[in-house]
Design an enzyme around this catalytic site. Structure first.
Site, short mmCIF file in Angstrom:
data_model
loop_
_atom_site.label_atom_id
_atom_site.label_comp_id
_atom_site.label_asym_id
_atom_site.label_seq_id
_atom_site.Cartn_x
_atom_site.Cartn_y
_atom_site.Cartn_z
CB CYS A 228 -20.21 -8.53 -8.73
SG CYS A 228 -18.75 -8.79 -7.43
CG ASP A 229 -16.27 -4.02 -6.17
OD1 ASP A 229 -15.75 -3.23 -7.15
OD2 ASP A 229 -15.62 -3.99 -4.99
CB CYS B 80 -11.52 -25.38 -2.25
SG CYS B 80 -12.34 -27.12 -1.29
CB CYS C 274 -19.29 -27.81 -3.67
SG CYS C 274 -17.85 -26.60 -4.06
NE ARG D 137 -4.03 0.08 1.95
CZ ARG D 137 -5.08 -0.07 0.94
NH1 ARG D 137 -5.14 -1.16 0.49
NH2 ARG D 137 -5.77 1.03 0.69
CB CYS E 55 -23.43 -13.70 -6.97
SG CYS E 55 -22.30 -14.56 -6.54
S1 SF4 Z 1 -15.01 -26.18 1.63
FE1 SF4 Z 1 -14.45 -26.39 -0.68
S2 SF4 Z 1 -15.57 -28.24 -1.39
FE2 SF4 Z 1 -16.43 -27.41 0.37
S3 SF4 Z 1 -18.13 -25.98 -0.25
FE3 SF4 Z 1 -16.49 -24.87 0.02
S4 SF4 Z 1 -15.36 -24.77 -1.55
FE4 SF4 Z 1 -17.09 -26.39 -1.82
S1 SF4 Z 2 -17.84 -10.88 -4.58
FE1 SF4 Z 2 -19.53 -10.89 -6.37
S2 SF4 Z 2 -18.98 -12.96 -7.40
FE2 SF4 Z 2 -18.02 -13.00 -5.37
S3 SF4 Z 2 -19.32 -13.80 -4.06
FE3 SF4 Z 2 -19.68 -11.74 -3.90
S4 SF4 Z 2 -21.20 -11.18 -5.16
FE4 SF4 Z 2 -20.61 -13.11 -5.97
#
Ligand code: SF4
Ligand code: SF4
Length: 387
Positions: A291-292, A365, A333, A135, A276
């Site tokens: 979305c931003d 994840c 997921c 920054r 979203c």
């Molecule tokens: S932890 Fe990973 S596999 Fe589980 S819901 Fe979230 S993104 Fe999906």
């Molecule tokens: S930042 Fe935007 S694309 Fe990501 S989860 Fe939030 S609304 Fe969805």
């Protein structure tokens, strides 16, 4: 009629500093012919009147000012905005939030923000070393000292504020250093955002180097991004420190949100929501994007000077964008026991290969699994006491 939240960017991507990791600075390339990036009176009035119409029936109307750096517009711009809100909102209160790097805040600003009860988010990434790595000013100097001055000013004037902390390569290995620094500055509300960006190797057609997940040519994770396991460890260590000493005293939005979702209520972050499409970005010229984090040409919904926000909120394009979060989730997921509190995370971060070969696995994840497993016993205990 759906009500959507609008993040207005009155200075578009213009900023008075030059953070190396900023994902928004390069968005000016979308407008090569623009002579300046200041929201005009006409767009300002349209934003306020259309926000009020499309939020009709709510207890209060919400206005959100972000950037770039919104304070570049000057205090008179915000005085005008509040006057318009008073003229158009009738007896319904208006709530304003402002996200800032803090550099331009002075006594006059602090008095204004306190008087009108703005909720202020100040970007600070931890101690001087964590913060100043990325920054920086245009001449390469760190900005930490000036941000601390702004925080002290806000505290003196009793402005409600929270720290917006980006977690990146320069602070991800020092969660306790970040936390202790924030606490020593008298900060009680903290929101963490993990930094994950991909950089295209060749310049894409839209000239934006930081690419969306749909970009299929060669791209590399930017060097300032966190690794998933690093971020998972950061969250676990921070959680332990917070749980040991500060539960109920310091508010870390990410932890609060998990707890709320485990209780079956909506969390306070779009990242873990099922869909979203509830928070759009408004550029200074009135252009609206889904979305931003998806300010790319293909995600432009329209312009509020031609189509009112209420219409854009109902558009098929926005609905599809919102529902895609659920329908395009990784197959992995579906069997995950954390699905109801994670929902596959932000689509911006879904660019790894899932077990069915699709490129839709969330880069973070592993971080989420570490964090959810590590914290679940304590979260379940807290919830059992609340029930
Ligand atoms: S932890 Fe990973 S596999 Fe589980 S819901 Fe979230 S993104 Fe999906
Ligand atoms: S930042 Fe935007 S694309 Fe990501 S989860 Fe939030 S609304 Fe969805």
């Amino acid at each position: 009629m759906s009500s959507i939240h609008v993040m207005a960017k009155p200075s578009s991507s213009k900023c008075n500093i030059d953070c190396e990791y900023c994902f928004y600075l390069e968005k000016e390339k979308l407008y090569p012919d623009a002579s300046d990036f200041r929201m005009s009176d006409e767009v300002l009035e349209a934003y306020i009147s259309q926000t009020i119409s499309q939020q009709k029936g709510k207890k209060h109307y919400e206005f959100s000012w972000q950037g770039g750096e919104p304070t570049l517009l000057g205090l008179d711009f915000f005085k005008k905005a509040l006057q318009l809100q008073r003229n158009l909102a009738g007896s319904t209160p208006c709530v304003n939030s402002l996200q800032t790097n803090g550099i331009l805040l002075n006594t006059e600003w602090a008095e204004f923000l306190a008087k009108h009860r703005f909720l202020v988010g100040v970007s600070i990434d931890g101690n001087q070393q964590h913060h100043d790595t990325y920054r920086k000013t245009r001449t390469g100097k760190g900005t930490h000292e000036r941000v601390l001055k702004a925080i002290n000013l806000l505290k003196r004037h009793k402005v409600e504020f929270n720290a917006m902390v980006v977690v990146h390569q320069a602070n991800v290995h020092d969660p306790l250093g970040v936390y202790n620094a924030l606490k020593s500055y008298g900060i009680h509300h903290i929101q963490l955002t993990p930094l994950v960006e991909r950089q295209a190797r060749e310049i894409p057609d839209d000239n934006l180097i930081l690419v969306s997940p749909a970009y299929s040519a060669a791209a590399d994770v930017a060097r300032w991004s966190v690794g998933a396991k690093e971020y998972g460890q950061f969250l676990c260590d921070l959680f332990d420190a917070w749980k040991a000493r500060d539960f109920g005293k310091i508010f870390i939005y990410n932890f609060e949100s998990t707890l709320t979702m485990k209780a079956g209520l909506p969390g306070n972050s779009c990242i873990t929501a099922e869909t979203c499409g509830n928070a759009v970005a408004l550029e200074s010229n009135g252009d609206v994007y889904s979305c931003d984090h998806f300010v790319y040409p293909e995600h432009k919904l329209g312009n509020i000077m031609a189509e009112p926000l209420a219409e854009l909120a109902e558009s098929q394009q926005l609905k599809t964008f919102g529902l895609n979060k659920k329908s395009d989730r990784s197959v992995d997921c579906n069997d995950c026991r954390f699905l109801s509190i994670c929902n596959g995370g932000c689509p911006k971060h879904r660019f790894l290969i899932s077990s069915d070969g699709q490129r839709n696995k969330n880069y973070l994840c592993d971080a989420y699994k570490m964090y959810f497993s590590h914290t679940e016993k304590f979260m379940d205990f807290v919830l059992s006491k609340l029930n």
